[in-house]
Write an enzyme that holds these catalytic residues in place. Structure first.
Site, mmCIF file in Angstrom:
data_model
loop_
_atom_site.group_PDB
_atom_site.id
_atom_site.type_symbol
_atom_site.label_atom_id
_atom_site.label_comp_id
_atom_site.label_asym_id
_atom_site.label_seq_id
_atom_site.Cartn_x
_atom_site.Cartn_y
_atom_site.Cartn_z
ATOM 1 N N ASP A 31 0.819 -1.470 0.239
ATOM 2 C CA ASP A 31 0.146 -0.170 -0.194
ATOM 3 C C ASP A 31 0.925 1.715 0.345
ATOM 4 O O ASP A 31 0.340 2.694 -0.365
ATOM 5 C CB ASP A 31 -1.305 0.123 0.823
ATOM 6 C CG ASP A 31 -2.063 -0.749 0.655
ATOM 7 O OD1 ASP A 31 -2.485 -0.136 -0.663
ATOM 8 O OD2 ASP A 31 -3.469 -0.095 2.146
ATOM 9 N N LYS A 57 -6.850 -0.787 5.116
ATOM 10 C CA LYS A 57 -5.991 -2.748 5.363
ATOM 11 C C LYS A 57 -7.369 -3.045 4.305
ATOM 12 O O LYS A 57 -7.632 -3.995 3.500
ATOM 13 C CB LYS A 57 -6.038 -3.046 6.138
ATOM 14 C CG LYS A 57 -5.940 -4.367 5.901
ATOM 15 C CD LYS A 57 -5.407 -4.968 7.300
ATOM 16 C CE LYS A 57 -5.361 -6.794 6.545
ATOM 17 N NZ LYS A 57 -5.114 -7.391 8.909
ATOM 18 N N ASP A 64 -0.363 -10.915 7.887
ATOM 19 C CA ASP A 64 -0.434 -9.500 8.357
ATOM 20 C C ASP A 64 1.323 -9.284 7.849
ATOM 21 O O ASP A 64 1.959 -10.196 7.875
ATOM 22 C CB ASP A 64 -0.202 -9.033 9.492
ATOM 23 C CG ASP A 64 -2.252 -8.300 10.009
ATOM 24 O OD1 ASP A 64 -2.268 -8.132 8.693
ATOM 25 O OD2 ASP A 64 -2.191 -7.800 10.999
ATOM 26 N N ASP A 116 -11.859 -6.353 10.002
ATOM 27 C CA ASP A 116 -11.542 -7.823 10.641
ATOM 28 C C ASP A 116 -13.243 -8.667 11.945
ATOM 29 O O ASP A 116 -13.374 -8.782 11.098
ATOM 30 C CB ASP A 116 -10.426 -8.522 11.309
ATOM 31 C CG ASP A 116 -9.768 -7.215 12.411
ATOM 32 O OD1 ASP A 116 -10.884 -6.351 12.672
ATOM 33 O OD2 ASP A 116 -9.210 -7.133 12.668
HETATM 34 O O1 LIG Z 1 -4.099 1.199 4.801
HETATM 35 C C1 LIG Z 1 -3.252 0.261 5.150
HETATM 36 C C2 LIG Z 1 -3.590 0.091 6.362
HETATM 37 C C3 LIG Z 1 -2.957 -0.957 6.723
HETATM 38 N N1 LIG Z 1 -2.431 -2.591 5.695
HETATM 39 C C4 LIG Z 1 -2.010 -3.466 6.261
HETATM 40 O O2 LIG Z 1 -3.570 -3.441 7.567
HETATM 41 C C5 LIG Z 1 -1.424 -4.583 7.527
HETATM 42 C C6 LIG Z 1 -1.836 -4.311 9.941
HETATM 43 O O3 LIG Z 1 -1.987 -3.042 10.434
HETATM 44 P P1 LIG Z 1 -0.506 -2.797 11.303
HETATM 45 O O4 LIG Z 1 0.337 -1.671 11.358
HETATM 46 O O5 LIG Z 1 0.048 -4.070 11.230
HETATM 47 O O6 LIG Z 1 -1.685 -3.043 12.523
HETATM 48 P P2 LIG Z 1 -2.179 -3.753 13.447
HETATM 49 O O7 LIG Z 1 -2.566 -2.241 14.883
HETATM 50 O O8 LIG Z 1 -0.935 -4.170 14.479
HETATM 51 O O9 LIG Z 1 -3.232 -4.580 12.941
HETATM 52 C C7 LIG Z 1 -3.988 -5.591 14.228
HETATM 53 O O10 LIG Z 1 -5.639 -5.003 13.745
HETATM 54 C C8 LIG Z 1 -6.265 -4.198 12.313
HETATM 55 C C9 LIG Z 1 -7.305 -3.659 12.906
HETATM 56 O O11 LIG Z 1 -8.620 -4.745 13.864
HETATM 57 C C10 LIG Z 1 -5.435 -6.325 12.134
HETATM 58 O O12 LIG Z 1 -6.381 -6.207 10.557
HETATM 59 C C11 LIG Z 1 -5.001 -6.690 12.223
HETATM 60 O O13 LIG Z 1 -5.297 -7.839 11.365
HETATM 61 C C12 LIG Z 1 -4.336 -6.878 13.419
HETATM 62 O O14 LIG Z 1 -3.565 -7.059 13.828
HETATM 63 C C13 LIG Z 1 -0.324 -4.068 7.509
HETATM 64 O O15 LIG Z 1 0.415 -5.463 7.265
HETATM 65 C C14 LIG Z 1 -0.382 -3.817 6.290
HETATM 66 O O16 LIG Z 1 0.355 -3.340 5.954
HETATM 67 C C15 LIG Z 1 -2.751 -2.066 4.617
HETATM 68 O O17 LIG Z 1 -2.489 -2.726 3.968
HETATM 69 N N2 LIG Z 1 -2.835 -0.747 4.417
HETATM 70 MN MN LIG Z 2 0.235 -5.114 13.712
#
Ligand SMILES: O=c1ccn([C@@H]2O[C@H](COP(=O)(O)OP(=O)(O)O[C@H]3O[C@H](CO)[C@@H](O)[C@H](O)[C@H]3O)[C@@H](O)[C@H]2O)c(=O)[nH]1
Ligand SMILES: [Mn+2]
Length: 443
Positions: free
Chosen positions: A27, A165, A189, A326
Site C-alpha cells: 500500500d 486495509k 499481516d 476484521d
Molecule cells: O492502509 C492500510 C493499513 C494497513 N495495511 C496492512 O494491514 C496490516 C495490519 O496493520 P498493522 O499496522 O500491523 O496494524 P495492527 O493494529 O497491528 O493490526 C491489527 O488490527 C487490524 C485492525 O483491526 C487488523 O487488520 C490486523 O490484522 C491486526 O493485526 C499490515 O500488514 C499493513 O500493511 C494496509 O495494507 N493498508
Molecule cells: Mn500489527
C-alpha cells in the site's frame, strides 16, 4: 526485511507447490519494496529446497538464523551467507532510497522498476502487478517448482477513497481471482510470519472435513506475539482476547476474524452460504499468469474506480466504513450464516509483532477505539443487527469488542476514585450492615 521474511515463511509451507500462491500488497507503493521482493524471489530458489531437504521447522529465515538454539545442516552456513547478503543489499537500498544499477540483474527487473515515473507517489499512482515467480515456469536450484509470487500495488488516487486495509484486501481477492483463483485464502499481516509449515494442512482438516457444518467459512488461528517487553506493561500479548474471548466465541457461531491468520473459503466473500456454490477444488486458471490478457485483467481489477457501482464491500469482500475491517467483516459474515472455528495449536502457527513502546501502543489503541466505535454506532451494530442476525450471545460478544473503548471510563474512575477517597478520608462504598450481605459480596 520483515515482509520479505513473512512471504518466505509461507512460500516454504509443506504444501503442494503448484497449489500455492503468495500475493503481496504494497500500500506504500514503493519500488524499494518491489526490489526487496525481487531479491526474495532469488533467495527463495535456495531457501525452499534447503527447508524441504532438511525438514526445517522455522521457515522464516530471520527466525531460523537468529534462533538461540539454531538447527545446523551441511548447507546452513552457505544459505545464511546468502540471506545476509540479501539483507545487506535490501538495507543499503532502503538507506540510500534508490536502487543502484549493479543490483539489477535481470532484464525484466529494470522494466518493472521503470513504472515508478516522476509523478508516481504513494497517494497517486497507477496499479502495478508484477509476477516475480511463476509456478510451472520458474524453478528452484534443484529444478523443483516454486510457488507463484506476485507483487501488487493497487492504484491510488487522491480523489478516490482507498479504504485502508479492507481496500487492499479486496484488491488482493480480485487480483488472485484473475490469476489463480484458489478456493482457500490465508490473510497474513506483514508484521507476522508462519511458525509452523504444517499450518495449511491443519486448517484444511477443518475446511475439508465432510462432517463439518457446510456453513463453515473460515478457520481462525490466534495471533501470538514475540519480542514483547518482559513484563508486557502495555498488555500487547492480548491474552484475554486469544485465550478467553475467542475460545468462548468458538462455542457459539465461532470466533471473530483477527485480521491475520485466518484461512477462508474464497466463496465466503461472494455472498451467504446458500447463494454461493461449493468451490470446485480443481478449479485452475488455464492461462499463464504472465500472459498479456491475465495481466491486463489483474491491472484492471486493481484500479481504484473498479468497485464503483459494484457489490464490493456491500455484499462482497471485506466491508468498508471502519478501521477494524476484521471484526466488522466477520460479524457481517456470521450474520449471513457463515460459521468459523478457532484453532489454537500448541506450537503457535503464526508469530507477530505487537507495540512495545508507548507511542505505538497509543497509536494502535486510538485506531482500534475509533474503528470499533465506528462499528458500534453503525447501521450494522452488533447490539442491534448482530443480536438479531447471528444470535443474542454472539451479538453480545461482538458488541463487547465494539464498545471496548467505553470501558476506559469506568476503568479510569476505578483507578483514581478509591485513592482520592482514601486521601480525603471520604467513604465511597456504603457501610455494610447485616441486611446488605449480598451487596457486600458483590463489592
Ligand atoms: O492502509 C492500510 C493499513 C494497513 N495495511 C496492512 O494491514 C496490516 C495490519 O496493520 P498493522 O499496522 O500491523 O496494524 P495492527 O493494529 O497491528 O493490526 C491489527 O488490527 C487490524 C485492525 O483491526 C487488523 O487488520 C490486523 O490484522 C491486526 O493485526 C499490515 O500488514 C499493513 O500493511 C494496509 O495494507 N493498508
Ligand atoms: Mn500489527
Amino acid at each position: 526485511m520483515g515482509v520479505v521474511n513473512t512471504a518466505l515463511s509461507v512460500m516454504a509451507y509443506d504444501y503442494p507447490i503448484e497449489k500455492l500462491s503468495v500475493y503481496l500488497s504494497d500500500d506504500g507503493g514503493s519500488k524499494l519494496t518491489l526490489f526487496a521482493f525481487m531479491e526474495a524471489a532469488r533467495f527463495a530458489a535456495h531457501w525452499l529446497p534447503y527447508c524441504r531437504k532438511n525438514k526445517v521447522v522455522e521457515r522464516c529465515p530471520k527466525a531460523h538464523f537468529g534462533s538461540s538454539n539454531p538447527s545446523r545442516f551441511p548447507e546452513t552456513d552457505q544459505i545464511k551467507t546468502m540471506y545476509e547478503s540479501m539483507r545487506v543489499r535490501v538495507e543499503n537500498v532502503i538507506k540510500r532510497g534508490s536502487i543502484s544499477h549493479d543490483y539489477i540483474t535481470k532484464q525484466g527487473e529494470s522494466e518493472a522498476l521503470s513504472r515508478w515515473t516522476d509523478g508516481f507517489t504513494p497517494q497517486n499512482h497507477p496499479p502495478v502487478v508484477q509476477v516475480l515467480l511463476e509456478n510451472g515456469k520458474d524453478k528452484d536450484v534443484t529444478g523443483h517448482g516454486v510457488p507463484n509470487l506476485v507483487y501488487i500495488s493497487r492504484e491510488k488516487s487522491t480523489d478516490s477513497p482507498h479504504h485502508f486495509k479492507a481496500g487492499a484486501l479486496n484488491v488482493l481477492l480480485r487480483v488472485s481471482a484473475t490469476m489463480t483463483n484458489a478456493p482457500v485464502i490465508l490473510t497474513l499481516d506483514s508484521d507476522m510470519y508462519s511458525n509452523d509449515p504444517q499450518t495449511p494442512l491443519r486448517a484444511l482438516c477443518y475446511l475439508l472435513d465432510p462432517s463439518m457444518d457446510p456453513k463453515l467459512g473460515y478457520v481462525q488461528f490466534p495471533q501470538v506475539f514475540h519480542g514483547i517487553n518482559k513484563n508486557d506493561i502495555y498488555g500487547g500479548e492480548l491474552r484475554h482476547v486469544f485465550e478467553v474471548h475467542l475460545p468462548g466465541m468458538d462455542g457459539l457461531a465461532g470466533p471473530t476474524h483477527a485480521g491475520s491468520g485466518g484461512f477462508f473459503w474464497r466463496r465466503v466473500f461472494y455472498g451467504c452460504p446458500s447463494e454461493t456454490p461449493e468451490m470446485n477444488l480443481d478449479q485452475r486458471v488455464s492461462h499463464s499468469i504472465k500472459s498479456r490478457e491475465v495481466l491486463a485483467m489483474a491491472h484492471h481489477v486493481a484500479g481504484c474506480k473498479y468497485e464503483n457501482q459494484t457489490k464490493w464491500s456491500r455484499k462482497m469482500g471485506f466491508r468498508y466504513g471502519t478501521l477494524v475491517e476484521d471484526v466488522y467483516t466477520s460479524c457481517l459474515l456470521q450474520g449471513e450464516g457463515w460459521k468459523s472455528i478457532y484453532c489454537n495449536p500448541k506450537r503457535p502457527a503464526f508469530l507477530g509483532k505487537s507495540p512495545i513502546n508507548l507511542h505505538d501502543f497509543l497509536n494502535q489503541t486510538m485506531r482500534w477505539s475509533v474503528g470499533l466505535l465506528e462499528v458500534a454506532f453503525s447501521r450494522y451494530s452488533p447490539i442491534t443487527f448482530g443480536v438479531r442476525s447471528i444470535s443474542l450471545l454472539s451479538g453480545l460478544c461482538f458488541a463487547h469488542y465494539t464498545f471496548w473503548a467505553i470501558w476506559a471510563i469506568p476503568v479510569t474512575i476505578y483507578a483514581f476514585l478509591p485513592q482520592l477517597a482514601l486521601l480525603n478520608s471520604a467513604s465511597i462504598f456504603p457501610k455494610v450492615c447485616p441486611s446488605m450481605h449480598p451487596l457486600a459480596l458483590y463489592y
